[in-house]
Structures are given as structure tokens and as C-alpha cells.
Enzyme design. Structure first.
Site, short mmCIF file in Angstrom:
data_model
loop_
_atom_site.label_atom_id
_atom_site.label_comp_id
_atom_site.label_asym_id
_atom_site.label_seq_id
_atom_site.Cartn_x
_atom_site.Cartn_y
_atom_site.Cartn_z
N ASP A 197 0.85 -1.19 0.00
CA ASP A 197 0.00 0.00 0.00
C ASP A 197 0.89 1.24 0.00
O ASP A 197 1.67 1.45 0.94
CB ASP A 197 -0.89 -0.02 1.24
CG ASP A 197 -2.03 1.00 1.17
OD1 ASP A 197 -2.15 1.66 0.13
OD2 ASP A 197 -2.77 1.11 2.16
N ASP B 21 -3.10 2.65 -6.01
CA ASP B 21 -2.01 2.74 -5.03
C ASP B 21 -1.83 1.49 -4.17
O ASP B 21 -1.15 1.55 -3.14
CB ASP B 21 -2.23 3.96 -4.12
CG ASP B 21 -3.52 3.87 -3.32
OD1 ASP B 21 -4.35 3.00 -3.62
OD2 ASP B 21 -3.69 4.67 -2.38
N GLU B 22 -2.41 0.38 -4.58
CA GLU B 22 -2.21 -0.83 -3.79
C GLU B 22 -2.28 -2.07 -4.67
O GLU B 22 -2.90 -2.07 -5.73
CB GLU B 22 -3.24 -0.93 -2.66
CG GLU B 22 -4.66 -1.04 -3.14
CD GLU B 22 -5.66 -1.22 -1.99
OE1 GLU B 22 -5.36 -1.98 -1.06
OE2 GLU B 22 -6.73 -0.59 -2.06
#
Length: 395
Positions: free
Chosen positions: A9, A103-104
């Protein structure tokens, strides 16, 4: 050989990208979002989070909590660029990487210990390489199963590593609040509270049948998670799953003419994006948020996949006409989903007449002119004189 799943993350991703690109923002309370009072915070740096500001909070509330907040407009193109770099880093370590959002991502870490050493070293190397390539930090969680890996990545943020080992999972879950389980929302948490359940350990005081009787299939899944069972593997990402555009207005409205004009501009953007990436979608979705912030979506599945602006627009207008709009509209949006890349649309079955149609000549012409002369080079007659003044664009 033990199974490992990692969840990576990126830390305060949008805000961190802004601080990366503008050193003057580093160490300061930065939030990404619109600047008008009707806007919301899209992302918050850790410096501004210390004041209680978080994503989805209204800008008015954020300014009250942090008078010195620095609001910067979002740059999705730049965030996607850094995201591609980040996913490239992860694929250096494992061929099986599933991007969960910009974003992960999940990574299948089984067998990586043979290459890089203990799982702690695997996590450290990923983090170091991420900084080297993107200039940004990330938090990494490692666990035997998927949902525990996601929980673990949030345990030591920012820039942390948290590992739930195979022989520690049961003890970890015993005191874990049920609200920490991905997918357990507020409504389910309230139901569980009424049943005296606050932790995974509480769930296991009752047999699986008890939970299935009360919550159906969700009850069985809840019981499995409380035992540390998650059959979902890491699946290599297969590309985008949807394409959308939405805008929040300066002033709430019930004027259907205005709403249709917005839907046309959004349908143009979505259609152009689909064609640029060579995707066609089968499902068209209308999204509306009312003045009281209540949000609804309405979808329609087509007979075949499309990337045509006119088809998207006509379908979403049909969905709009089915709504009574008893309240003013604050936000409207268009989405297309359920699609595959055209290069993958090889089938042994005959395509439906709609799907077999080529991209319209009008769309091809408009795309070409805009590529050469800019996005404002061509304006549809329906939009002549239409002054677009959204409070913010959330695409």
C-alpha cells in the site's frame, strides 16, 4: 514451503506524489482536492491527518480543523504514471501481481524466500526498490492469506512492515475487531454488536451454521475469516475493469437539460478513453449524488460491447429519464464496465449485431482532430454555448 501473500500500500499516495514533485510541500499539511467550499478532500498527507483531516471530508471541515491546510488540485495522469512504475517494481519480485487500485496491490510471495531470504528481507527489498524507482514509500503486510495481508499492511503505516506468521494467525485474529475485516461494513458491524460480537474471537463462539442462518452466505464467509480462511488467491491483473467520468457542480440542480449536457461531455470523455485504450464495455452506469449526499447508481447491460459515444450517451440518458429527481443533484457521472481489450475479443460464437459494429466514423473523426489540434478543436452542436463550471472533476 509456506504460502505467503503480500499486500503493498503506497503511503498517502496522491499527497505524497505532490510532495515528491514539489519539495516546498514536504513536511507541510497537504491535501489533494478542489478549492471551493463544495469540494471534498481526495487525499491527505500524514501531516494534515494529524489535525483530523481525512479523505472524503468536505473542504470546509478540513479548513476548520487545519487553517494552514495547503490544497492542491489532483493530477490523475501523473498518479497513474507513478502507479505504473510501482507495479513494475512489484513485478520485479513476482510474476503474479494483482493491482487492487491505483495505489495498492497484492503479490504472491510464495517461494520468494528461496531467492531473497526470510520474508522480512523480501519486504525490506521491495520497500527499498520502491523508493529507488518511484521516490515514494510504501507499507507492506505479509500473511498466509489474502485478507490478513491487507490488514497487516495497515498495522504499521506509514513506511512500515508487518508480518502475520502462520503460527501466529489464530492468536492475532482472537482479538481483532470484526470491523477490520475487509468487506465488513458499518451495517454489518451494528448487527454484530447487537449479537454481542466485537472481535473475531466472539464470532467463533458460535458455529458456522448459526452465522449462515442469520447472515446467509455472508455469515459463512465471516466465520471463515474469523478462522483465518480465505480461498481467494492472488490473480494477475488483467487490465482495467471500468472507465468513468464524474463532476460535482458549483450549484445543485434539477434541470434535466443541464444534466444531459453534462452527461454528453462525460460520455465523450469516457468514449474517447475507451477507444484510446482499445476497450469496449457492455454495461453503462449512471451515478448521481443528491444535495443531501445520498448517492445512487443505475446500470444497464447492452446487447454487446461498445465504445461509441452516442451509444453511451443514449443509454445513460435513458437511465436518467427513469429517475424522478425529487431532490437537487450535486454530482453526476457516467461509467462503462464489463469489458475486455479488443485484442482479446476472439470468440467461437457469433458476435451480436451491435457488438460487431465498428467504432462510428464520427467518433474516429473527432478523436483524430482532437489528437492533432487539442481537446477544444471540435465541439458538438448540443454543447455550443454550454459553460462548464464544475466544482471539481473526480475522474
Amino acid at each position: 514451503m509456506q504460502n505467503w501473500i503480500l499486500h503493498i500500500d503506497m503511503d498517502a499516495f496522491f499527497a505524497s506524489v505532490e510532495q515528491l514533485d514539489n519539495p516546498e510541500l514536504r513536511g507541510k499539511p497537504v491535501a489533494v482536492g478542489g478549492t471551493s467550499d463544495r469540494s471534498v478532500v481526495s487525499a491527505a498527507s500524514y501531516e494534515v491527518r494529524a489535525f483530523g483531516v481525512y479523505s472524503a471530508m468536505s473542504v470546509v471541515k478540513a479548513r476548520q480543523l487545519c487553517p494552514n491546510i495547503i490544497l492542491v488540485p489532483g493530477r490523475m495522469k501523473r498518479y497513474k504514471e507513478i502507479s505504473r512504475q510501482a507495479m513494475g517494481v512489484l513485478r520485479e519480485f513476482s510474476p503474479t501481481v494483482e493491482q487492487a487500485s491505483v495505489d495498492e496491490a497484492y503479490l504472491d510471495g510464495t517461494g520468494l524466500e528461496r531467492l531473497f531470504g526470510p520474508i522480512e528481507e523480501v519486504c525490506r527489498r521491495i520497500k527499498a526498490r520502491m523508493v529507488e524507482v518511484t521516490g515514494l514509500t510504501c507499507s507492506v503486510g505479509a500473511a498466509p492469506v489474502r485478507f490478513l495481508a491487507k490488514i497487516a499492511s495497515d498495522m504499521d503505516k506509514p513506511n512500515g512492515i508487518y508480518i502475520i506468521r502462520h503460527d501466529e494467525a489464530s492468536a492475532f485474529l482472537q482479538t481483532l475487531p470484526v470491523k477490520k475485516i475487509p468487506g465488513v461494513g458499518k451495517k454489518l458491524v451494528e448487527i454484530l454488536k447487537r449479537l454481542g460480537v466485537r472481535t473475531c474471537g466472539d464470532v467463533l463462539l458460535k458455529p458456522r451454521d448459526f452465522w449462515e442462518e442469520r447472515l446467509g452466505k455472508y455469515g459463512g464467509a465471516l466465520h471463515d475469516r474469523a478462522r483465518g480462511i480465505d480461498p481467494n488467491p492472488v490473480m494477475e491483473s488483467s487490465g482495467a475493469k471500468s472507465c468513468s467520468a464524474e463532476n460535482t457542480f458549483h450549484e445543485d440542480t434539477t434541470d434535466r437539460k443541464i444534466l444531459r449536457k453534462w452527461l454528453l461531455t462525460q460520455s465523450e470523455r469516457v468514449g474517447a478513453d475507451l477507444r484510446r485504450h482499445e476497450y469496449k464495455g457492455r454495461t453503462v452506469t449512471l451515478k448521481i449524488k443528491y444535495a443531501d449526499f445520498k448517492q445512487i447508481t443505475r446500470s444497464k447491460s447492452l446487447g454487446g460491447r461498445t465504445d461509441e459515444t452516442a451509444v453511451i450517451f443514449e443509454t445513460v440518458c435513458e437511465l436518467l429519464e427513469q429517475l424522478q429527481l425529487r431532490r437537487a443533484v450535486r454530482l453526476i457521472g457516467v461509467g462503462v464496465s464489463n469489458f475486455d481489450s479488443r485484442t482479446r475479443q476472439v470468440t467461437l460464437f457469433e458476435e451480436s449485431p451491435h457488438e460487431a459494429e465498428a467504432t462510428s466514423e464520427l467518433d474516429k473523426a473527432v478523436d483524430e482532430v482532437r489528437r492533432k489540434f487539442g481537446g477544444k478543436a471540435v465541439t458538438r452542436v448540443e454543447l455550443l454555448g454550454f459553460r462548464k463550471k464544475p466544482a471539481e472533476s473526480d475522474d
